[in-house]
Write an enzyme that holds these catalytic residues in place. Sequence first.
Site, PDB file in Angstrom:
ATOM      1  N   LYS A  67      -8.856   5.418  11.159  1.00  0.00           N
ATOM      2  CA  LYS A  67     -10.255   5.168  10.909  1.00  0.00           C
ATOM      3  C   LYS A  67     -10.994   5.634  12.361  1.00  0.00           C
ATOM      4  CE  LYS A  67     -10.353   3.261   7.137  1.00  0.00           C
ATOM      5  NZ  LYS A  67     -10.800   3.421   5.624  1.00  0.00           N
ATOM      6  N   ARG A  86       0.951  -1.039  -0.065  1.00  0.00           N
ATOM      7  CA  ARG A  86      -0.072   0.093   0.133  1.00  0.00           C
ATOM      8  C   ARG A  86       1.022   1.188   0.035  1.00  0.00           C
ATOM      9  NH1 ARG A  86      -4.076   1.017   4.920  1.00  0.00           N
ATOM     10  NH2 ARG A  86      -5.262  -0.878   3.827  1.00  0.00           N
ATOM     11  N   SER A 122     -12.631  -3.989  -0.433  1.00  0.00           N
ATOM     12  CA  SER A 122     -13.141  -3.552   1.004  1.00  0.00           C
ATOM     13  C   SER A 122     -14.582  -3.444   1.330  1.00  0.00           C
ATOM     14  CB  SER A 122     -12.562  -2.322   1.444  1.00  0.00           C
ATOM     15  OG  SER A 122     -11.082  -2.256   1.138  1.00  0.00           O
TER      16      SER A 122
END
Lengths: 209, 209
Positions: free
Chosen positions: A137, A39, A108
């Site tokens: 998050k 990522r 996701s």
Amino acid sequence: MKIDYSLYAITERSYLGEKDLFEAVKEAIKAGITVLQLREKDISGREFYQQALRLRELTRAYGIPFIINDRVDIALAVDADGVHVGQEDIPAAVVRKILGPGKILGVSAKTAEEAIKAENDGADYLGAGAVFPSPTKPSSEAIGLEGLKKIKSAVKIPVVAIGGITKDNAKQVLSTGVDGISCISAVFCGNITENVRILKKLVSESRKT
Amino acid sequence: MKIDYSLYAITERSYLGEKDLFEAVKEAIKAGITVLQLREKDISGREFYQQALRLRELTRAYGIPFIINDRVDIALAVDADGVHVGQEDIPAAVVRKILGPGKILGVSAKTAEEAIKAENDGADYLGAGAVFPSPTKPSSEAIGLEGLKKIKSAVKIPVVAIGGITKDNAKQVLSTGVDGISCISAVFCGNITENVRILKKLVSESRKT
């Protein structure tokens, strides 16, 4: 190709501190992670490509499935095993079309609806979460163990839990019946070999019960 | 497919002010641009895809070649006519491989060496520049008209000049023998129809001489 999703590690450059990404991943692979996702944010396409190319060679040498986050073109460019897309990326059904049938597609999902749609759109596995609040998050977006169970029971494809998973809560997460746990900091922060050893033990124990 | 590169417009959201991107592009197409490149930064893959999809329909309806900047996956996802990559993106030879032979590949070049390499790597055209300093490129990176001539004479593929091109200098730029001019603000800032009309007149006059 049957994939073992049990300990799915995701790279995150900002968690590495002084560590070199390639060396960190190598240590994690040697210690026993079962899937690697690269990522990257805020680097050029060229740098992303070059990093992916090195990790493609490494993961191939160790027989670890190699997934690229978001950028389907980088996945195709380095012949990665697959790509993982979120709800803010190119739609899953379109990704499946440009990726071809032979590659792994991960999507996701934070609800059962998103999970079912992703399965219908051609996903091979789901990244379900965020299970717990995490640095990236807020808690309002966390789906909890109940949300995880709902997703798991809504689909037939493997479900990997993601978001705020640590050594302390991994056992609970695995008890929901998910096929694996996806970790960033729990693998890459601190002693990688020791982190992976403990997480693998938790995975192994959960499989016995 | 023979492409007319003479007036190659590139979108730039930040130059549009109150204007809607789709409507601005439509006006530019109606006024006579010959190629459209969609350039997006700092938006999600999903938004980029959705924007590209709308512009794909529009450009197809008007028969205008549609090029995506940087993101090969977006180009594949919307079946764009091609992709444009810079020296900081996925290498041109790799892009050609994942794009296939039927799509247009454009590559940025600021030297004759980069131009020759891009041509050998499978580029169909070059974006040569920055010719002049512009808001996004400092003067130290400008190659000037001499740099442009060197690139044009080094390769056989079409060369489109880019960077700081305005109505006031377009004539000079075109006099170097390049196959087209690439404009962002010179097309999209202010009165688009009027901008394009003037630029087209300059292109047309340069072709007579």
